[in-house]
Design a protein around this motif. Sequence first.
Motif, PDB file in Angstrom:
ATOM      1  N   UNK A  46       0.816  -1.204   0.000  1.00 28.31           N
ATOM      2  CA  UNK A  46       0.000   0.000   0.000  1.00 28.31           C
ATOM      3  C   UNK A  46       0.850   1.255   0.000  1.00 28.31           C
ATOM      4  N   UNK A  47       1.970   1.227   0.742  1.00 31.46           N
ATOM      5  CA  UNK A  47       2.865   2.392   0.759  1.00 31.46           C
ATOM      6  C   UNK A  47       3.479   2.624  -0.618  1.00 31.46           C
ATOM      7  N   UNK A  48       3.735   1.522  -1.346  1.00 31.03           N
ATOM      8  CA  UNK A  48       4.260   1.666  -2.704  1.00 31.03           C
ATOM      9  C   UNK A  48       3.253   2.393  -3.587  1.00 31.03           C
ATOM     10  N   UNK A  49       1.984   1.969  -3.536  1.00 30.19           N
ATOM     11  CA  UNK A  49       0.964   2.615  -4.362  1.00 30.19           C
ATOM     12  C   UNK A  49       0.784   4.081  -3.967  1.00 30.19           C
ATOM     13  N   UNK A  50       0.774   4.365  -2.677  1.00 31.36           N
ATOM     14  CA  UNK A  50       0.646   5.754  -2.237  1.00 31.36           C
ATOM     15  C   UNK A  50       1.807   6.604  -2.759  1.00 31.36           C
ATOM     16  N   UNK A  61      11.165   4.216  -3.342  1.00 35.44           N
ATOM     17  CA  UNK A  61      12.397   3.486  -3.021  1.00 35.44           C
ATOM     18  C   UNK A  61      12.292   2.821  -1.651  1.00 35.44           C
ATOM     19  N   UNK A  62      11.739   3.536  -0.684  1.00 30.67           N
ATOM     20  CA  UNK A  62      11.614   2.983   0.672  1.00 30.67           C
ATOM     21  C   UNK A  62      10.664   1.789   0.684  1.00 30.67           C
ATOM     22  N   UNK A  63       9.550   1.889  -0.039  1.00 29.31           N
ATOM     23  CA  UNK A  63       8.584   0.792  -0.072  1.00 29.31           C
ATOM     24  C   UNK A  63       9.181  -0.448  -0.731  1.00 29.31           C
ATOM     25  N   UNK A  64       9.924  -0.252  -1.817  1.00 32.82           N
ATOM     26  CA  UNK A  64      10.556  -1.389  -2.486  1.00 32.82           C
ATOM     27  C   UNK A  64      11.624  -2.015  -1.595  1.00 32.82           C
ATOM     28  N   UNK A  65      12.381  -1.174  -0.905  1.00 38.76           N
ATOM     29  CA  UNK A  65      13.406  -1.692   0.005  1.00 38.76           C
ATOM     30  C   UNK A  65      12.782  -2.450   1.169  1.00 38.76           C
ATOM     31  N   UNK A  66      11.527  -2.083   1.518  1.00 39.08           N
ATOM     32  CA  UNK A  66      10.832  -2.745   2.632  1.00 39.08           C
ATOM     33  C   UNK A  66      10.135  -4.026   2.193  1.00 39.08           C
ATOM     34  N   UNK A  67      10.238  -4.369   0.907  1.00 39.98           N
ATOM     35  CA  UNK A  67       9.680  -5.637   0.451  1.00 39.98           C
ATOM     36  C   UNK A  67       8.501  -5.542  -0.494  1.00 39.98           C
ATOM     37  N   UNK A  68       8.070  -4.332  -0.840  1.00 35.20           N
ATOM     38  CA  UNK A  68       6.965  -4.204  -1.798  1.00 35.20           C
ATOM     39  C   UNK A  68       7.394  -4.767  -3.149  1.00 35.20           C
ATOM     40  N   UNK A  69       6.428  -5.318  -3.873  1.00 38.75           N
ATOM     41  CA  UNK A  69       6.718  -5.967  -5.151  1.00 38.75           C
ATOM     42  C   UNK A  69       6.121  -5.176  -6.307  1.00 38.75           C
ATOM     43  N   UNK A 104      14.290  -0.521 -11.287  1.00 38.67           N
ATOM     44  CA  UNK A 104      14.152  -1.603 -10.300  1.00 38.67           C
ATOM     45  C   UNK A 104      13.481  -2.844 -10.881  1.00 38.67           C
ATOM     46  N   UNK A 105      13.258  -2.855 -12.201  1.00 43.64           N
ATOM     47  CA  UNK A 105      12.810  -4.094 -12.831  1.00 43.64           C
ATOM     48  C   UNK A 105      11.434  -4.087 -13.467  1.00 43.64           C
ATOM     49  N   UNK A 106      10.720  -2.973 -13.449  1.00 43.43           N
ATOM     50  CA  UNK A 106       9.399  -2.936 -14.081  1.00 43.43           C
ATOM     51  C   UNK A 106       9.541  -3.103 -15.595  1.00 43.43           C
TER      52      UNK A 106
END
Length: 356
Positions: A46-50, A61-69, A104-106
């Motif tokens: 959810x943080x990634x989408x926000x 970047x923070x959301x991806x580093x925290x494990x968001x996919x 980051x791979x998209x």
Amino acid sequence: RGIDLGRASFLWLQFYMRLGLHDTGTARGMDDGDTIYIYDKQDSQGRLWDAVLDGSVQGVRAALDAGASLSGPEGSFEAITCRWPLHAAAANNHLEVAKLLVERGADVDRLDAVSEPALWHAVEQGHGRMVEVLLELGATASDLPSPAGAPKADYAALCHAAEKGSLSMVQLLLSKGANPYTYDDTGYCAYDYLVDQAKPLELLRALLNADANFGATQRQYQQAYQRLCAAVKRAQRYPALGCNCRTCNSVVEVRATEAEAAQTLKAQIGCVALVRAVQAGGPHCLDAMKLLHEKGALLDGQDQDGRTALHQAIRYNRLAEAKWLVSAGAHLDVADFEGLLPLHQAACTGNVEFAR
């Protein structure tokens, strides 16, 4: 419904737009059946989408580093609905976020639930700089050049821009080498959209100015029609009262069965410009016809049915256009595929002024 508004964020899936708590369907132009996705903005996904919707590079970047996919875990919203953060970045014109997501791979050409790539959303929203960024990141389209042998997305960007009627987007894509003769998944090319839908003259002029092959292509369509006539031969005997039209000779007319080769030839007859322009009409029809003729459109060019612009001007009751065609040199003795002359067309419509 038990939704915790302190944790919930709302996403309008149609265009990847965030909805606030007080936004209404009317204000956002939503249709019945549009879907709103409600996600938990406090978990990593959810943080990634926000962050994507906010345009926050640091947050993404923070959301991806925290494990968001970028693809979402199995059973997640992304995996189930095929909605992707890169598409949201493109739709909302967040350039740096788009760059980071691809870094980051998209997959820049990945399709979403309605089979559109991120580039579609940039064109749809008129984000010219985002289009440039996505192309720099490797996005492809069926009507744009790509490295030799490289696969292309099955998406015609110039067709989309032409259908939208966006002059700036059409000009941008033409500057990138877009091919105005590439067909989209509906069987239309950019010329079809601009001429058939009587788009503003500036759009047509932009396309013609960038197309050095327009006149030659119109001549190729006419040559294809002539080959079609030769492939589907018709024998007529004893012309009734000296008239060679189909109506007078229907009893004795013999037509060869259309073979597959004839269908192939029909497919080679594209947008016969003046015929299509006079069919479309519109407030600037005559100006469009003059512009097309100036750039190489044939006055007597014939469509798949052999009809010329003069046939269609009479059929659609466009007297000013018919008068201009005759004054410009259109021939009165060009028969359509059924043998009908423009005068026959006037007789069929019962319009005395056209016949005169």
